[in-house]
Every structure is written in C-alpha cells, then in structure tokens.
Design an enzyme around this catalytic site. Structure first.
Site, PDB file in Angstrom:
ATOM      1  N   HIS A 162       0.753  -1.114   0.153  1.00 22.55           N
ATOM      2  CA  HIS A 162       0.041   0.147   0.262  1.00 22.55           C
ATOM      3  C   HIS A 162       0.969   1.075   0.053  1.00 22.55           C
ATOM      4  O   HIS A 162       0.653   2.312  -0.848  1.00 22.55           O
ATOM      5  CB  HIS A 162      -0.920   0.061   1.269  1.00 22.55           C
ATOM      6  CG  HIS A 162      -1.830   1.277   1.295  1.00 22.55           C
ATOM      7  ND1 HIS A 162      -3.076   1.413   0.955  1.00 22.55           N
ATOM      8  CD2 HIS A 162      -1.374   2.329   2.193  1.00 22.55           C
ATOM      9  CE1 HIS A 162      -3.345   2.725   1.390  1.00 22.55           C
ATOM     10  NE2 HIS A 162      -2.350   3.200   2.018  1.00 22.55           N
ATOM     11  N   GLU A 163       1.855   1.300   0.765  1.00 24.34           N
ATOM     12  CA  GLU A 163       2.698   2.389   1.047  1.00 24.34           C
ATOM     13  C   GLU A 163       3.689   2.491  -0.427  1.00 24.34           C
ATOM     14  O   GLU A 163       3.988   3.723  -0.971  1.00 24.34           O
ATOM     15  CB  GLU A 163       3.691   2.466   2.072  1.00 24.34           C
ATOM     16  CG  GLU A 163       2.921   2.320   3.596  1.00 24.34           C
ATOM     17  CD  GLU A 163       2.018   3.335   3.676  1.00 24.34           C
ATOM     18  OE1 GLU A 163       2.023   4.555   3.406  1.00 24.34           O
ATOM     19  OE2 GLU A 163       1.143   3.120   4.271  1.00 24.34           O
ATOM     20  N   HIS A 166       1.429   4.352  -2.726  1.00 25.75           N
ATOM     21  CA  HIS A 166       1.502   5.922  -2.783  1.00 25.75           C
ATOM     22  C   HIS A 166       2.800   6.433  -3.542  1.00 25.75           C
ATOM     23  O   HIS A 166       2.911   7.314  -4.096  1.00 25.75           O
ATOM     24  CB  HIS A 166       1.714   6.187  -1.004  1.00 25.75           C
ATOM     25  CG  HIS A 166       0.321   6.137  -0.345  1.00 25.75           C
ATOM     26  ND1 HIS A 166      -0.964   6.812  -0.974  1.00 25.75           N
ATOM     27  CD2 HIS A 166       0.013   5.773   0.575  1.00 25.75           C
ATOM     28  CE1 HIS A 166      -1.858   6.569  -0.173  1.00 25.75           C
ATOM     29  NE2 HIS A 166      -1.515   5.708   0.720  1.00 25.75           N
TER      30      HIS A 166
END
Ligand SMILES: [Zn+2]
Length: 234
Positions: free
Chosen positions: A100-101, A104
C-alpha cells in the site's frame, strides 16, 4: 452553545460509532494477519525494497518509524517509513501494508492528480480545521450578543472548515487507489499465494474503512456548522 445541543450528539454519534468499529476492524485484521507468516518469509523491509525496485523507485529510501500502524510514505522527502511490527516481520499483514505504501510512492512518481491535490491542500486543511471551529464559535457568540456581523463570521468558519472536509474527501481516492495498486503488485509479483492475498487484502479493506469514517465525521460536523450558520440552532 452547541456542546449542549442534543442535535449535535445525534449528528456526531453515528460517525463516531462507525469510527470505533473501523478501528476495531483494523486492529483485529492486523493482529490476525501479523501472526500469519508469508510462505516466502519476506519481511516488510525486504518487500519494500523489492517492490520499490520493480517499480523503478530505487531512489526511495526505507526508514523506520516508532508508532504502531504509523507506516506511511512521505512524498516530500521520498521516504517510506515502516513501523517495527511491519518492517521486521515476515507476515501477510506486513506485505499488504508495505505494498500500500509503495502504492503511494508510485502515485507520487506518476504524478497521480488526487495525491498532488491532496499534498497541496495540507496547509489549508490544517488551518481550516482549527480556525473553522474558532470562527464558528466566536461568530455564534457574537450573534448571540446581537452583533450584526456574527453570522458572517460563522459563515467564514464554515468555509474554513469545508477546506478540511475537502481534504478528507480527496484522501479517499488516494487511499483506495494505493490499495488497488497494492493488490495488483502483490498479484503480479507472485509474492503471495492466493490465501495470503486474501489476508493482505482484508487488512487493506479494514484500513480503508477508517478513512471513510474520518470523512463521515468531518461531513457531519460541517453539516452541523451549516445549520448554525443558517440560524437553525439558537
Ligand atoms: Zn495510505
């Protein structure tokens, strides 16, 4: 004063309950899948390095952060920070969070519009959430004591607070998109089995709920402020 207004509680309690539910869900999903080791024994740090490399993001540094579930990507410093439970654990939960990071970081690299807009809004949103409350309360008091421009001050407060609400709304596509990218990465790199994928995905879905809850809280508060501004609460 609206702290004593039963309607305020009526409006604010449902989103609050939803927030408590969402946080419980994140905690339980994280706890559950932190105990499930991924079959390839990849720790969070290793996953981060691999996924960053495969996305052409070798320039992004991986650092540690102390706070539990405080994992995040910092677009200004191009740093991905991982909490101890994620960084050093070869769990299914760690893979989901790291991916998920990295999602980003990919948004940052590709200039994803919502992320750019969100980043540009940070100062206005911080100011708006604090000053919004102050203007609404002060304006309301001024109006109560018969000052003509009291309601104008309330409306300025509503405008300021709506910046924080807008920020919260823009956060939703940014977060959902990062999780979609994460799911795609985990699938395409073959880092996880089908079962592990389900686990990582469950952690991401639970985390998404907290952002929805935060947005609902902000929208509910704005709704109440608008009612004050329209002179519906005395
Ligand atoms: Zn995120």
């Amino acid at each position: 004063m609206f702290f004593f207004d039963p309607l305020w509680f009526l409006i604010m309690i449902p989103p609050l309950i939803f927030m408590i539910y969402a946080q419980a869900k994140v905690n339980s999903a994280f706890k559950k899948y932190s105990k499930v080791a991924n079959s390839q024994h990849i720790t969070g740090v290793e996953a981060a390095q691999r996924l960053l490399q495969s996305n052409g993001l070798g320039n992004v540094k991986v650092e540690g952060v102390k706070s539990r579930l405080g994992d995040h990507y910092d677009p200004r410093k191009k740093v991905l920070r991982l909490s101890p439970a994620v960084a050093n654990t070869p769990s299914v939960a760690a893979l989901g969070i790291v991916a998920h990071e990295v999602g980003h970081a990919v948004q940052d690299k590709t200039g994803y519009a919502f992320l750019r807009f969100r980043s540009s809004m940070v100062p206005a949103a911080n100011l708006g959430s604090t000053l919004g409350y102050i203007f609404v309360i002060v304006g309301f008091l001024l109006a109560m004591f018969g000052t003509a421009f009291g309601m104008t001050v309330v409306w300025i407060g509503v405008f300021l607070f709506s910046l924080a609400v807008l920020f919260s709304l823009v956060t939703l596509p940014v977060e959902f998109n990062a999780s979609n990218r994460a799911r795609q990465m985990l699938r395409s790199t073959g880092m996880v089995s089908v079962q592990e994928y389900e686990g990582a995905s469950a952690v991401l879905s639970a985390a998404a709920l907290t952002y929805v809850a935060a947005t609902l809280q902000a929208v509910a508060q704005l709704f109440y402020f608008v009612m004050i501004a329209m002179g519906m609460r005395r």
